[in-house]
Motif scaffolding. Structure first.
Motif, PDB file in Angstrom:
ATOM      1  N   SER A  83      -8.122   2.595  10.360  1.00 49.97           N
ATOM      2  CA  SER A  83      -8.122   3.161   9.005  1.00 49.97           C
ATOM      3  C   SER A  83      -9.546   3.552   8.631  1.00 49.97           C
ATOM      4  O   SER A  83     -10.469   2.729   8.715  1.00 49.97           O
ATOM      5  N   LEU A  84      -9.694   4.792   8.221  1.00 50.42           N
ATOM      6  CA  LEU A  84     -11.010   5.327   7.861  1.00 50.42           C
ATOM      7  C   LEU A  84     -10.963   5.856   6.442  1.00 50.42           C
ATOM      8  O   LEU A  84      -9.886   6.205   5.942  1.00 50.42           O
ATOM      9  N   VAL A  85     -12.126   5.966   5.813  1.00 47.24           N
ATOM     10  CA  VAL A  85     -12.196   6.676   4.527  1.00 47.24           C
ATOM     11  C   VAL A  85     -13.465   7.515   4.548  1.00 47.24           C
ATOM     12  O   VAL A  85     -14.515   7.064   4.999  1.00 47.24           O
ATOM     13  N   PHE A  86     -13.321   8.767   4.126  1.00 43.19           N
ATOM     14  CA  PHE A  86     -14.509   9.630   4.057  1.00 43.19           C
ATOM     15  C   PHE A  86     -14.370  10.639   2.935  1.00 43.19           C
ATOM     16  O   PHE A  86     -13.272  10.902   2.440  1.00 43.19           O
ATOM     17  N   SER A  87     -15.520  11.166   2.518  1.00 47.66           N
ATOM     18  CA  SER A  87     -15.499  12.279   1.565  1.00 47.66           C
ATOM     19  C   SER A  87     -16.291  13.413   2.200  1.00 47.66           C
ATOM     20  O   SER A  87     -17.172  13.177   3.032  1.00 47.66           O
ATOM     21  N   VAL A 101       0.814  -1.220   0.000  1.00 50.71           N
ATOM     22  CA  VAL A 101       0.000   0.000   0.000  1.00 50.71           C
ATOM     23  C   VAL A 101       0.846   1.269   0.000  1.00 50.71           C
ATOM     24  O   VAL A 101       0.407   2.305  -0.500  1.00 50.71           O
ATOM     25  N   GLU A 102       2.051   1.189   0.534  1.00 50.52           N
ATOM     26  CA  GLU A 102       2.926   2.367   0.473  1.00 50.52           C
ATOM     27  C   GLU A 102       4.376   1.951   0.657  1.00 50.52           C
ATOM     28  O   GLU A 102       4.671   0.966   1.333  1.00 50.52           O
ATOM     29  N   ASN A 120      -4.201  10.793  17.680  1.00 47.05           N
ATOM     30  CA  ASN A 120      -3.015  11.011  16.850  1.00 47.05           C
ATOM     31  C   ASN A 120      -3.266  10.573  15.405  1.00 47.05           C
ATOM     32  O   ASN A 120      -3.590   9.417  15.144  1.00 47.05           O
ATOM     33  N   LEU A 121      -3.096  11.521  14.492  1.00 38.18           N
ATOM     34  CA  LEU A 121      -3.276  11.231  13.063  1.00 38.18           C
ATOM     35  C   LEU A 121      -1.986  10.616  12.529  1.00 38.18           C
ATOM     36  O   LEU A 121      -0.914  11.195  12.676  1.00 38.18           O
ATOM     37  N   LEU A 122      -2.076   9.420  11.925  1.00 38.17           N
ATOM     38  CA  LEU A 122      -0.864   8.722  11.463  1.00 38.17           C
ATOM     39  C   LEU A 122      -0.607   8.928   9.977  1.00 38.17           C
ATOM     40  O   LEU A 122       0.526   8.877   9.521  1.00 38.17           O
ATOM     41  N   ARG A 123      -1.688   9.161   9.222  1.00 38.39           N
ATOM     42  CA  ARG A 123      -1.504   9.217   7.768  1.00 38.39           C
ATOM     43  C   ARG A 123      -2.754   9.777   7.132  1.00 38.39           C
ATOM     44  O   ARG A 123      -3.862   9.544   7.609  1.00 38.39           O
ATOM     45  N   ILE A 124      -2.545  10.521   6.047  1.00 41.49           N
ATOM     46  CA  ILE A 124      -3.709  10.971   5.270  1.00 41.49           C
ATOM     47  C   ILE A 124      -3.320  11.017   3.793  1.00 41.49           C
ATOM     48  O   ILE A 124      -2.239  11.504   3.457  1.00 41.49           O
ATOM     49  N   ILE A 125      -4.155  10.442   2.950  1.00 41.97           N
ATOM     50  CA  ILE A 125      -3.949  10.596   1.509  1.00 41.97           C
ATOM     51  C   ILE A 125      -5.325  10.837   0.881  1.00 41.97           C
ATOM     52  O   ILE A 125      -6.357  10.507   1.478  1.00 41.97           O
ATOM     53  N   SER A 126      -5.332  11.409  -0.302  1.00 40.58           N
ATOM     54  CA  SER A 126      -6.615  11.565  -0.979  1.00 40.58           C
ATOM     55  C   SER A 126      -6.570  10.843  -2.316  1.00 40.58           C
ATOM     56  O   SER A 126      -5.503  10.704  -2.929  1.00 40.58           O
ATOM     57  N   ARG A 127      -7.704  10.343  -2.720  1.00 43.32           N
ATOM     58  CA  ARG A 127      -7.847   9.695  -4.026  1.00 43.32           C
ATOM     59  C   ARG A 127      -9.095  10.252  -4.695  1.00 43.32           C
ATOM     60  O   ARG A 127     -10.104  10.508  -4.017  1.00 43.32           O
ATOM     61  N   PRO A 128      -9.054  10.461  -5.996  1.00 41.16           N
ATOM     62  CA  PRO A 128     -10.246  10.990  -6.652  1.00 41.16           C
ATOM     63  C   PRO A 128     -11.426  10.031  -6.574  1.00 41.16           C
ATOM     64  O   PRO A 128     -11.232   8.819  -6.594  1.00 41.16           O
ATOM     65  N   PHE A 188     -10.835  10.796   1.333  1.00 38.86           N
ATOM     66  CA  PHE A 188      -9.690  10.956   2.221  1.00 38.86           C
ATOM     67  C   PHE A 188      -9.511   9.657   3.002  1.00 38.86           C
ATOM     68  O   PHE A 188     -10.436   9.202   3.686  1.00 38.86           O
ATOM     69  N   PHE A 189      -8.357   9.059   2.834  1.00 40.24           N
ATOM     70  CA  PHE A 189      -8.010   7.853   3.593  1.00 40.24           C
ATOM     71  C   PHE A 189      -7.190   8.315   4.783  1.00 40.24           C
ATOM     72  O   PHE A 189      -6.096   8.872   4.612  1.00 40.24           O
ATOM     73  N   VAL A 190      -7.726   8.113   5.954  1.00 39.41           N
ATOM     74  CA  VAL A 190      -7.086   8.638   7.166  1.00 39.41           C
ATOM     75  C   VAL A 190      -6.836   7.491   8.146  1.00 39.41           C
ATOM     76  O   VAL A 190      -7.738   6.702   8.424  1.00 39.41           O
ATOM     77  N   ASP A 191      -5.602   7.414   8.629  1.00 40.98           N
ATOM     78  CA  ASP A 191      -5.272   6.438   9.681  1.00 40.98           C
ATOM     79  C   ASP A 191      -5.012   7.203  10.973  1.00 40.98           C
ATOM     80  O   ASP A 191      -4.296   8.212  10.957  1.00 40.98           O
ATOM     81  N   VAL A 192      -5.597   6.723  12.053  1.00 41.64           N
ATOM     82  CA  VAL A 192      -5.337   7.324  13.364  1.00 41.64           C
ATOM     83  C   VAL A 192      -4.937   6.222  14.339  1.00 41.64           C
ATOM     84  O   VAL A 192      -5.236   5.041  14.113  1.00 41.64           O
ATOM     85  N   ALA A 193      -4.276   6.633  15.413  1.00 41.85           N
ATOM     86  CA  ALA A 193      -3.900   5.666  16.451  1.00 41.85           C
ATOM     87  C   ALA A 193      -5.091   5.462  17.365  1.00 41.85           C
ATOM     88  O   ALA A 193      -5.743   6.445  17.760  1.00 41.85           O
ATOM     89  N   GLY A 194      -5.372   4.216  17.711  1.00 40.48           N
ATOM     90  CA  GLY A 194      -6.431   3.982  18.690  1.00 40.48           C
ATOM     91  C   GLY A 194      -7.258   2.748  18.420  1.00 40.48           C
ATOM     92  O   GLY A 194      -7.137   2.107  17.375  1.00 40.48           O
ATOM     93  N   ASN A 195      -8.094   2.450  19.404  1.00 40.25           N
ATOM     94  CA  ASN A 195      -8.970   1.280  19.344  1.00 40.25           C
ATOM     95  C   ASN A 195     -10.420   1.749  19.374  1.00 40.25           C
ATOM     96  O   ASN A 195     -10.753   2.683  20.121  1.00 40.25           O
TER      97      ASN A 195
END
Ligand SMILES: O=C(O)C(=O)C[C@]1(C(=O)O)C=C[C@@H](O)C=C1
Length: 340
Positions: free
Chosen positions: A256-260, A117-118, A281-289, A299-306
């Motif tokens: 891992s979340l995804v939202f528009s 994935v990266e 804590n925000l770990l990562r963010i990328i956008s895809r059309p 927006f694909f966003v990864d955050v730390a947590g349960n």
């Protein structure tokens, strides 16, 4: 359960299943004798699979009952990542394309998929994000793999005589410096590093080489003509473990979340603010059309947590309320190699 219920129907359903089956009960695993047959039966039925947790508790499961797919052929980095995550016993199945892996998981032909994935040097492997959305699959784990690329050729080949080097586009990109200092070698994009190695063996041509792993060299009887030709010594790729359903884990610490969002001034700013306000804590963010909606983005966003933590639930509930589309891709255990 009420917390999950608030977030996503599917999570709610999954938790009801977890509770009603009462098969993999964390406390039970700790204190009681485990009925292995019953657990394996659950695994086959692809219901509540918590291999990670079970592995940590040293419960021996028959991993050979599980199957996982990867893109490429034996000797691909994806296969190496799969083995690092699941071990050698799992049934590993090779697919020509990433899409093939996703479809097989979606159609229940295999339990898991392992997809890159990266990469730490070249960034996102964009297709995989698009496929996650297209096939509505879940992320249940991750695996980091250090990527050491070598120049592979037939035994007796000389670097000075090489005309072409085949590799996956990622392999070519990750070895940009080596290639720029060897202009006589023309890079040729191929579907996979291991397939490139197999091609070199099949051609029997000493002018043709591949960029790939040490393992691929062994499997395809090639010599390492030059080792560690990747630009960065720290070169590593992060792989996602995908499945059809969520696998809630008590020890999960990455979400891992995804939202528009609507096209409004400050929409993303205000969405991210929710994580800051709730100390997430925000770990990562990328956008895809969004393919059928020009100039709108996922927006694909990864955050730390349960997902069991109230601050996480509150934050994502608030983001969900602002979103036009919102999904939890998965809540899983972070692989420890990260940010070492
Ligand atoms: O070609 C391979 O061997 C793969 O597993 C694919 C892949 C990728 O797509 O990024 C995996 C890891 C490396 O970054 C290079 C290639």
């Amino acid at each position: 359960m009420a917390l999950y219920q608030k977030i996503e129907g599917k999570y709610n359903q999954m938790n009801i299943e977890v509770i009603s089956h009462e098969i993999i009960n964390h406390e039970q695993i700790n204190h009681e004798q485990i009925n292995h047959e019953q657990i394996n039966h659950e695994l086959i039925n692809h219901e509540i699979i918590n291999h990670e947790h079970i592995r940590q508790k040293n419960v021996s499961l028959d991993m050979s009952l599980l199957s996982a797919g990867y893109q490429g052929i034996r000797g691909a980095y994806s296969e190496e990542a799969l083995i690092s995550y699941f071990g050698e016993e799992i049934q590993a199945q090779a697919f020509d394309t990433f899409e093939g892996v996703f479809k097989a998981v979606r159609d229940g032909k295999i339990h898991y998929g392992v997809v890159p994935v990266e990469n730490s040097s070249t960034g996102d492997i964009k297709d995989v994000y698009d496929l996650l959305i297209a096939h509505d699959l879940k992320v249940v784990g991750e695996q980091y793999l250090q990527i050491k690329h070598h120049l592979l050729g037939l035994p007796g080949s000389l670097v000075g005589d090489i005309q072409k080097v085949y590799s996956h586009t990622q392999g070519i990109e990750q070895c940009g410096s080596f290639l720029s200092t060897h202009p006589a070698i023309t890079p040729v994009a191929y579907s996979n590093t291991a397939k490139s190695a197999a091609l070199v063996e099949a051609t029997g041509d000493k002018h043709i080489t591949a960029i790939g792993s040490r393992r691929a060299a062994v499997i395809y009887n090639l010599a390492i003509l030059k080792e560690n030709i990747q630009d960065n010594v720290t070169n590593s790729t992060r792989f996602l473990v995908i499945a059809k359903d969520h696998e809630p884990k008590a020890e999960a610490d990455r979400l891992s979340l995804v939202f528009s969002l609507p096209h409004k001034a400050g929409a993303l700013y205000h969405a991210l603010e929710k994580f800051a306000v709730h100390d997430v804590n925000l770990l990562r963010i990328i956008s895809r059309p969004i393919k059928n909606k020009p100039w709108f983005y996922f927006f694909f966003v990864d955050v730390a947590g349960n997902l069991a933590a109230p601050e996480i639930v509150t934050a994502i509930e608030e983001v969900k309320d602002m979103s036009e589309y919102f999904a939890v891709l998965g809540n899983y255990k972070e692989n420890s190699m990260q940010r070492e």
